[in-house]
Each structure stands twice: as structure tokens, then as C-alpha cells.
Design an enzyme around this catalytic site. Structure first.
Site, short mmCIF file in Angstrom:
data_model
loop_
_atom_site.label_atom_id
_atom_site.label_comp_id
_atom_site.label_asym_id
_atom_site.label_seq_id
_atom_site.Cartn_x
_atom_site.Cartn_y
_atom_site.Cartn_z
N GLU A 175 0.83 -1.20 0.00
CA GLU A 175 0.00 0.00 0.00
C GLU A 175 0.87 1.26 0.00
O GLU A 175 0.63 2.19 -0.77
CB GLU A 175 -0.93 0.02 1.23
CG GLU A 175 -1.85 -1.19 1.31
CD GLU A 175 -1.29 -2.32 2.13
OE1 GLU A 175 -2.07 -3.00 2.81
OE2 GLU A 175 -0.05 -2.54 2.09
N ASP B 297 20.77 -41.15 -2.84
CA ASP B 297 20.97 -40.15 -3.89
C ASP B 297 22.00 -39.08 -3.54
O ASP B 297 22.52 -38.42 -4.45
CB ASP B 297 19.64 -39.45 -4.21
CG ASP B 297 18.60 -40.41 -4.79
OD1 ASP B 297 19.01 -41.42 -5.39
OD2 ASP B 297 17.40 -40.14 -4.63
#
Length: 348
Positions: free
Chosen positions: A62, A210
């Protein structure tokens, strides 16, 4: 006002709120833990000024629009995606800035669920004689601010569970290999999702198999400035792994998952990405801790029943026990498709 006039006014308000929503998107990476809000100010004679939330301590959307407009804010209409704040924080209340600028009307997307605001901003504006309308493009704003809304209403972060799988629902071959099921475009989208998340949760098994780095690499924000750094999310491993794992530094957790989310929420983490394997996915799913499921589906078929499924552990025992949701987006990413599902609301 005729029905045609009303329809035209509704379309006009919606178009400007959609512009405010687009402005808010530019603040997604810099605003957290504050809400990423967008604003549009339309002066009496049609001049238009945009605003978006800055980094914590900087201007809210704003004030950004009011500063851009200057004296032209007097008598103007302000569109803002979220109810203006009405309390003193790192910055002063936006409601007072709006009142002081002489804005005549404020159009708001949704009420702020934060207990420090929660309708008081709307009341302050109306008490000052400003016309206020709430609910324009509310569904779109709620979707955009879903992580913020979750955090402010539950005290926990918004949990996104991400999986990449084949068309028949497998995330790894029988020998454990899984890289890469999806293509480069889908993987880049995951890096964007990481950039928007405050933390990533994975299981120790994923780290051992992984050894992922869990960093943000294949993503550059569309709008870059000094306030919009792309930071790697904090990494949390469920269990213990080697000290030289690529995910280091990370935090190990062995307790209750709900307690973990309470802890992360208390640290002002608004969105957390669960990127673990089938065991972690199954655990979060069965504990009903997932707010959104982001499933990346590749046009591939593993075939058979000996490959690893997306969720490990026991599932629904009967069709009546299915966990139902709604698709909020279906997106083509190269050859792959991303499905985003949220739980059904109590009213749906």
C-alpha cells in the site's frame, strides 16, 4: 445502476485486482515471513500506480503505491490483495498512511487472518469515512497466499509434498534407480519451488541413496533486485546421515512430525517442502500433514508391480477411506505434467 453497469463495474474491479495479484507475485521471494501483497492505485483522472511488498522492514504494498502516486493519491481508489495492517510493526500501520493520503475507496481481496489485523484494518478505514469493498478475486488471492494463511491460522508452515513419478505411479525402478524420471523443465520448476520454500524435509534414506545437495540451482527470479536474493532453504533430514553428505549443513530430526512442524512454525517458516522418498511421503500423508500435493508426472510407464510406488506403507483399506482433494492447477512442463492437489474444504 443497471445490471449491465454492475457487470461492467465488477469486471473492472476484477481486472485491477488481477493486476494487484500480479504485482504481489513479484514480492514472493523477498517478503517472507510477511505476506506477499500487491496493490494498484487508480487516481481520480485515471493515472495508475503499482505497489508490492518489500523485504521485512521495508514498505508494504500500500505504501509503495501511495509513494508512487504522491499527491494523486488524494481521492483515489486503492486495490490491495490483503487487508491493510492496522498495527505498529517494523513499519507504521498502512491504514493510517491510506487515511493520511486522502484515499477515497479501498478494494480488498481478502481479510487478513493474522490476529493482529483480522478485520481491524477494514474497520479503521470505514471509521475514517473511506468506502471499503472486500472479496474481489478472493479465491485467486487465497490461492496465492495459501502458505501465509496456513501459517497464520495454524501456527505451522504450509506443507507441500513433491513427487516425480511415472504415469503408473512409480518413483523408482526395482533396482532403486530414479534419476531422471522427469525432464529439465519439470526439474527447473522444482528449483523454483525450493526457492519459495523456507525449508526442505527429506528422509535419511534419500540422502544415503541419492546424496542430493537440496540447493536452488536451475532457477532465476523473473524480477531481480537487491531485495530479492535466491537463498537455499534450510535442510532437515529425518534421521542420521554421514557428516560429509552433500546436504550438510542440515538439521537432523528424530521426533514426532507434528512437533517438527510446530517448531518450524515458531521459527516463522511459512512454507516447507517435503521432498523425501516413499517412506517420508507415506508418513506425512497418513498423518494428514500435507496441505498440497505437487505431483510431476512423466509420460513413461514402469509396468508391473515390483517398482517403488509413490507412497510406502498401508493405504486406505476401503474406497470410503480415500483422502479426497481438488486439483487447483494442471500445468504442462515440457513433456511432463504437474498436478497440484489440495484437500477439500469442509464446505466442498
Amino acid at each position: 445502476m443497471t445490471e449491465a453497469d454492475l457487470s461492467s463495474a465488477t469486471a473492472y474491479h476484477s481486472s485491477l485486482m488481477r493486476r494487484a495479484i500480479a504485482n504481489a507475485a513479484t514480492a514472493r521471494l523477498r517478503a517472507v515471513p510477511n505476506p506477499w501483497v500487491g496493490a494498484v492505485l487508480v487516481a481520480e483522472y485515471g493515472e495508475v500506480f503499482d505497489g508490492a511488498t518489500h523485504a521485512p522492514g521495508g514498505n508494504h504494498a500500500e505504501r509503495d503505491a501511495l509513494l508512487a502516486a504522491g499527491d494523486l493519491a488524494n481521492g483515489a481508489t486503492l486495490y490491495v490483495t490483503l487487508e491493510p495492517c492496522n498495527h505498529q510493526g517494523r513499519t507504521g500501520p498502512c491504514t493510517q498512511a491510506i487515511i493520511d493520503a486522502g484515499v477515497a475507496r479501498v478494494i480488498i481481496g481478502i481479510e487478513d487472518p493474522d490476529a493482529q489485523v483480522a478485520g481491524s484494518g477494514i474497520a479503521a478505514l470505514r471509521d475514517a469515512g473511506i468506502e471499503v469493498e472486500v472479496g474481489v478475486e478472493a479465491n485467486a488471492v487465497q490461492d496465492q497466499l495459501a502458505p501465509y494463511i496456513t501459517h497464520r491460522t495454524t501456527g505451522r508452515p504450509h506443507i507441500i509434498l513433491k513427487l516425480a513419478q511415472t504415469l503408473d505411479g512409480h518413483i523408482a525402478a526395482p533396482d532403486g534407480t530414479s534419476q531422471w524420471i522427469t525432464g529439465a523443465e519439470a526439474r527447473a520448476d522444482v528449483h523454483r519451488l525450493r526457492a519459495e520454500s523456507d525449508a526442505i524435509i527429506v528422509g535419511a534414506g534419500t540422502i544415503r541413496v541419492d546424496d542430493p545437495s537440496l540447493t536452488v540451482r536451475a532457477f532465476t527470479p523473473p524480477i531481480q533486485d537487491d531485495e530479492t536474493p535466491v537463498l537455499d532453504p534450510w535442510r532437515i533430514v529425518l534421521g542420521d546421515v554421514a557428516l560429509d553428505a552433500r546436504s550438510t549443513p542440515h538439521e537432523s530430526w528424530k521426533g514426532d512430525l507434528g512437533d517438527l512442524l510446530d517448531e518450524l512454525g515458531s521459527r516463522d517458516m511459512v512454507q516447507v517442502l517435503v521432498e523425501g522418498g516413499a517412506q517420508v511421503a507415506g508418513s506425512f500423508h497418513r498423518a494428514d500433514l500435507v496441505d498440497e500435493y505437487w505431483i510431476y508426472i512423466a509420460p513413461t510407464i514402469m509396468g508391473g508391480d515390483n517398482a517403488k510406488s509413490s507412497f510406502a506403507g498401508a493405504g486406505a483399506s476401503t474406497i470410503g477411506d480415500l483422502q479426497r482433494g481438488r486439483f487447483v492447477s494442471v500445468t504442462q512442463l515440457g513433456a511432463d505434467v504437474r498436478l497440484v492437489m489440495r484437500h477439500l474444504d469442509a464446505s466442498e
